[in-house]
Design a protein around this motif. Structure first.
Motif, PDB file in Angstrom:
ATOM      1  N   ARG B   2       0.833  -1.205   0.000  1.00 34.63           N
ATOM      2  CA  ARG B   2       0.000   0.000   0.000  1.00 34.63           C
ATOM      3  C   ARG B   2       0.871   1.260   0.000  1.00 34.63           C
ATOM      4  NH1 ARG B   2      -5.513   0.587   1.616  1.00 34.63           N
ATOM      5  NH2 ARG B   2      -5.632  -1.606   2.178  1.00 34.63           N
ATOM      6  N   ALA B   3       0.488   2.246  -0.816  1.00 34.03           N
ATOM      7  CA  ALA B   3       1.210   3.517  -0.842  1.00 34.03           C
ATOM      8  C   ALA B   3       0.470   4.509   0.033  1.00 34.03           C
ATOM      9  CB  ALA B   3       1.295   4.022  -2.266  1.00 34.03           C
ATOM     10  N   TYR B   4       1.193   5.136   0.940  1.00 31.20           N
ATOM     11  CA  TYR B   4       0.563   6.081   1.874  1.00 31.20           C
ATOM     12  C   TYR B   4       0.826   7.522   1.460  1.00 31.20           C
ATOM     13  CZ  TYR B   4      -0.134   2.045   4.880  1.00 31.20           C
ATOM     14  OH  TYR B   4      -0.531   0.831   5.381  1.00 31.20           O
ATOM     15  N   ALA B   5      -0.095   8.389   1.862  1.00 31.76           N
ATOM     16  CA  ALA B   5       0.049   9.814   1.532  1.00 31.76           C
ATOM     17  C   ALA B   5      -0.348  10.664   2.725  1.00 31.76           C
ATOM     18  CB  ALA B   5      -0.832  10.155   0.342  1.00 31.76           C
ATOM     19  N   ARG B 103     -20.225  21.426  -1.010  1.00 30.68           N
ATOM     20  CA  ARG B 103     -20.960  21.083  -2.238  1.00 30.68           C
ATOM     21  C   ARG B 103     -20.169  21.345  -3.505  1.00 30.68           C
ATOM     22  NH1 ARG B 103     -26.488  23.827  -0.577  1.00 30.68           N
ATOM     23  NH2 ARG B 103     -27.192  22.283   0.901  1.00 30.68           N
ATOM     24  N   ASP B 104     -19.274  22.342  -3.470  1.00 29.55           N
ATOM     25  CA  ASP B 104     -18.571  22.753  -4.686  1.00 29.55           C
ATOM     26  C   ASP B 104     -17.588  21.677  -5.138  1.00 29.55           C
ATOM     27  OD1 ASP B 104     -16.901  24.116  -6.606  1.00 29.55           O
ATOM     28  OD2 ASP B 104     -17.775  25.972  -5.850  1.00 29.55           O
ATOM     29  N   ARG B 105     -17.700  21.238  -6.387  1.00 27.94           N
ATOM     30  CA  ARG B 105     -16.841  20.136  -6.826  1.00 27.94           C
ATOM     31  C   ARG B 105     -15.401  20.581  -7.100  1.00 27.94           C
ATOM     32  NH1 ARG B 105     -19.121  18.719 -12.793  1.00 27.94           N
ATOM     33  NH2 ARG B 105     -18.916  20.787 -13.649  1.00 27.94           N
ATOM     34  N   ARG B 106     -15.148  21.891  -7.073  1.00 28.42           N
ATOM     35  CA  ARG B 106     -13.766  22.347  -7.232  1.00 28.42           C
ATOM     36  C   ARG B 106     -12.972  22.195  -5.933  1.00 28.42           C
ATOM     37  NH1 ARG B 106     -15.162  28.175  -9.456  1.00 28.42           N
ATOM     38  NH2 ARG B 106     -16.774  27.841  -7.895  1.00 28.42           N
ATOM     39  N   VAL B 107     -13.683  21.986  -4.845  1.00 27.07           N
ATOM     40  CA  VAL B 107     -13.020  21.810  -3.543  1.00 27.07           C
ATOM     41  C   VAL B 107     -12.695  20.325  -3.357  1.00 27.07           C
ATOM     42  CG1 VAL B 107     -13.285  22.082  -1.048  1.00 27.07           C
ATOM     43  CG2 VAL B 107     -14.282  23.764  -2.585  1.00 27.07           C
ATOM     44  N   ASP B 108     -11.411  20.042  -3.064  1.00 27.41           N
ATOM     45  CA  ASP B 108     -11.014  18.642  -2.867  1.00 27.41           C
ATOM     46  C   ASP B 108     -11.234  18.208  -1.421  1.00 27.41           C
ATOM     47  OD1 ASP B 108      -9.960  18.323  -5.516  1.00 27.41           O
ATOM     48  OD2 ASP B 108      -8.263  19.544  -4.880  1.00 27.41           O
ATOM     49  N   ILE B 109     -10.875  19.092  -0.507  1.00 24.86           N
ATOM     50  CA  ILE B 109     -10.859  18.726   0.906  1.00 24.86           C
ATOM     51  C   ILE B 109     -11.474  19.844   1.750  1.00 24.86           C
ATOM     52  CG2 ILE B 109      -9.259  18.421   2.867  1.00 24.86           C
ATOM     53  CD1 ILE B 109      -7.353  17.017   0.883  1.00 24.86           C
ATOM     54  N   VAL B 110     -12.242  19.475   2.739  1.00 25.29           N
ATOM     55  CA  VAL B 110     -12.707  20.472   3.728  1.00 25.29           C
ATOM     56  C   VAL B 110     -12.248  20.005   5.105  1.00 25.29           C
ATOM     57  CG1 VAL B 110     -14.744  21.343   2.510  1.00 25.29           C
ATOM     58  CG2 VAL B 110     -14.966  19.321   3.922  1.00 25.29           C
ATOM     59  N   TYR B 111     -11.907  20.959   5.960  1.00 25.53           N
ATOM     60  CA  TYR B 111     -11.593  20.594   7.344  1.00 25.53           C
ATOM     61  C   TYR B 111     -12.161  21.630   8.301  1.00 25.53           C
ATOM     62  CZ  TYR B 111      -7.476  23.707   6.968  1.00 25.53           C
ATOM     63  OH  TYR B 111      -6.643  24.775   6.764  1.00 25.53           O
ATOM     64  N   PHE B 112     -12.502  21.147   9.469  1.00 25.47           N
ATOM     65  CA  PHE B 112     -13.164  21.986  10.469  1.00 25.47           C
ATOM     66  C   PHE B 112     -12.213  22.184  11.652  1.00 25.47           C
ATOM     67  CE2 PHE B 112     -16.354  20.261   7.808  1.00 25.47           C
ATOM     68  CZ  PHE B 112     -17.396  21.153   7.787  1.00 25.47           C
ATOM     69  N   ARG B 201      -8.037   3.412   3.581  1.00 24.11           N
ATOM     70  CA  ARG B 201      -8.176   4.167   2.327  1.00 24.11           C
ATOM     71  C   ARG B 201      -8.011   5.668   2.566  1.00 24.11           C
ATOM     72  NH1 ARG B 201     -13.275   3.460   0.732  1.00 24.11           N
ATOM     73  NH2 ARG B 201     -13.786   1.610   1.913  1.00 24.11           N
ATOM     74  N   ALA B 202      -8.373   6.115   3.782  1.00 24.82           N
ATOM     75  CA  ALA B 202      -8.297   7.544   4.116  1.00 24.82           C
ATOM     76  C   ALA B 202      -6.868   8.075   4.123  1.00 24.82           C
ATOM     77  CB  ALA B 202      -8.939   7.785   5.484  1.00 24.82           C
ATOM     78  N   VAL B 203      -5.883   7.176   4.249  1.00 17.86           N
ATOM     79  CA  VAL B 203      -4.487   7.630   4.241  1.00 17.86           C
ATOM     80  C   VAL B 203      -3.717   7.075   3.041  1.00 17.86           C
ATOM     81  CG1 VAL B 203      -4.310   7.997   6.730  1.00 17.86           C
ATOM     82  CG2 VAL B 203      -3.821   5.740   5.786  1.00 17.86           C
ATOM     83  N   SER B 204      -4.425   6.415   2.141  1.00 23.41           N
ATOM     84  CA  SER B 204      -3.704   5.859   0.983  1.00 23.41           C
ATOM     85  C   SER B 204      -4.421   6.154  -0.336  1.00 23.41           C
ATOM     86  CB  SER B 204      -3.510   4.352   1.177  1.00 23.41           C
ATOM     87  OG  SER B 204      -4.750   3.715   1.401  1.00 23.41           O
ATOM     88  N   SER B 205      -5.392   5.333  -0.707  1.00 25.61           N
ATOM     89  CA  SER B 205      -5.957   5.468  -2.056  1.00 25.61           C
ATOM     90  C   SER B 205      -6.755   6.761  -2.265  1.00 25.61           C
ATOM     91  CB  SER B 205      -6.814   4.246  -2.384  1.00 25.61           C
ATOM     92  OG  SER B 205      -7.824   4.083  -1.430  1.00 25.61           O
ATOM     93  N   ILE B 206      -7.472   7.229  -1.238  1.00 24.78           N
ATOM     94  CA  ILE B 206      -8.295   8.436  -1.436  1.00 24.78           C
ATOM     95  C   ILE B 206      -7.421   9.683  -1.668  1.00 24.78           C
ATOM     96  CG2 ILE B 206     -10.011   9.974  -0.361  1.00 24.78           C
ATOM     97  CD1 ILE B 206     -11.216   7.401   0.912  1.00 24.78           C
ATOM     98  N   PRO B 207      -6.436   9.972  -0.781  1.00 24.08           N
ATOM     99  CA  PRO B 207      -5.587  11.137  -1.086  1.00 24.08           C
ATOM    100  C   PRO B 207      -4.810  10.994  -2.386  1.00 24.08           C
ATOM    101  CG  PRO B 207      -4.820   9.999   0.899  1.00 24.08           C
ATOM    102  CD  PRO B 207      -6.125   9.409   0.543  1.00 24.08           C
ATOM    103  N   ALA B 209      -5.778   9.399  -5.043  1.00 22.64           N
ATOM    104  CA  ALA B 209      -6.726   9.599  -6.153  1.00 22.64           C
ATOM    105  C   ALA B 209      -6.997  11.087  -6.366  1.00 22.64           C
ATOM    106  CB  ALA B 209      -8.026   8.863  -5.849  1.00 22.64           C
ATOM    107  N   ILE B 210      -7.054  11.856  -5.275  1.00 25.50           N
ATOM    108  CA  ILE B 210      -7.283  13.312  -5.396  1.00 25.50           C
ATOM    109  C   ILE B 210      -6.145  13.945  -6.207  1.00 25.50           C
ATOM    110  CG2 ILE B 210      -7.311  15.488  -4.080  1.00 25.50           C
ATOM    111  CD1 ILE B 210      -8.782  13.957  -1.835  1.00 25.50           C
TER     112      ILE B 210
END
Lengths: 109, 237
Positions: B2-5, B103-112, B201-207, B209-210
């Protein structure tokens, strides 16, 4: 589901500005585990410090196989050791201490 | 394997020693891709710090953290910077911004951010979320109120799991002491309620893929609206 008798060995890298002792490492990890899981969770985890190398800041911990993820999480929550800023991270995990050592050698080559 | 990011690193851009130390540690932790926060005024063809990471065998994606105070400010920022950065993240400090950003598809990531107690990822916000929700380790564990922060993480993970929102785990590290192994971040997310596979997936394939998706989008010829680039040939045609 992990066998209740099987164990997991974790290689943990401590990153500190000043060198730390094995006793500090042990106390820091166990305090973090207790803070996160309480005394009962800590007892169920059966974590134990197997070895610590002061020069490289690497420690080997053993725990119940079913609690390895919890130990990883507790290690990630460490921010201080002996009152000084520190970081700890699991660099490798294995089912036997032998394959953990082999893994380290492979990584160094 | 697995590749991590780790898509959220914000080291000082002029401190080469700090960056070098971070790069070595990340290489030891087998992190393959990092997202480096670069402000627009420093964005250029070559940054010394990027070369430092690359020399340690780490792929670097440029990231912009937008911190808008209003909807208009957010949309203006997205229009200006979307095509210049590989990762665009929005810090949701105001509810009106959060509603648009998720909602905006130009945004990749949101954080609170942790200190915004009234603005959390919950209810309709979670249901309408198209961007990935990011959990930052250094923000979670720094300062007082660890219990409150972890309680909040648990609630937000619960909301994300209920609505199938995508989750990303990062460190937001500015120095080596704030770095954590990607696998340990996954363990935290799992312990706080995310299914084990989703946590990995939250620390590998999802980032990853972004970054891949945006690299294709940033590439030269821009397709028509609704046309998606799957891959490019070797000669860039």
């Amino acid at each position: 589901m992990a066998n209740s008798h099987s164990q997991r060995y974790l290689l943990i890298r401590f990153f500190t500005k000043d060198p730390i002792s094995a006793e500090t490492v042990k106390q820091t990890v166990f305090r973090s585990v207790e803070d996160m899981l309480g005394k009962l969770g800590s007892a169920q985890m059966k974590a134990r410090l197997i070895a610590f190398e002061q020069t490289t800041g690497r420690a080997v911990f053993r725990c119940d196989a079913g609690s390895a993820e919890k130990l990883r999480a507790a290690v990630a929550l460490i921010t201080h050791a002996n009152g000084k800023p520190a970081a700890a991270m699991v660099t490798r995990s294995s089912g036997t201490i032998k394959s953990l050592k082999l893994g380290i050698q492979r990584h160094r080559k | 394997m697995r590749a991590y990011a780790d898509l959220h690193l914000c080291p000082p851009l002029d401190d080469a020693a700090n960056a070098g130390s971070m790069a070595n540690l990340l290489s030891e932790l087998e992190t393959r891709t990092v997202g480096l926060v670069v402000p627009p005024e420093r964005m250029g063809p070559s940054l010394a710090i990027v070369d430092l990471f690359k020399s340690s065998g780490i792929d670097v994606a440029t990231r912009l953290d937008l911190k808008p105070r209003s909807r208009e400010e957010l949309l203006k920022g997205l229009r200006r910077f979307r095509n210049r950065y590989e990762v665009i993240a929005v810090e949701c400090t105001v509810p009106v911004v959060s509603r648009v950003a998720v909602r905006d598809r130009r945004v990749d990531i949101v954080y609170f951010p942790k200190h915004q107690s009234r603005n959390i990822f919950w209810g309709n916000l979670a249901k309408s979320c198209r961007a990935a929700l990011e959990f930052n380790m250094s923000e979670m564990i720094s300062g007082p109120g660890l219990e409150t922060a972890l309680h909040r993480v648990r609630r937000e993970i619960e909301a994300a799991a209920e609505t199938s929102a995508t989750v990303v785990g990062s460190t937001k590290a500015s120095n080596p002491l704030e770095l954590r192994s990607a696998r340990d971040i996954a363990a935290i997310l799992h312990v706080f309620g995310l299914p084990f596979d989703a946590a990995l997936r939250a620390v590998s394939s999802i980032p990853l893929a972004i970054v891949t998706k945006n690299r294709l989008r940033i590439g030269k010829p821009r397709p028509e609206e609704g046309v998606r680039i799957l891959r490019r040939s070797e000669d860039g045609e």
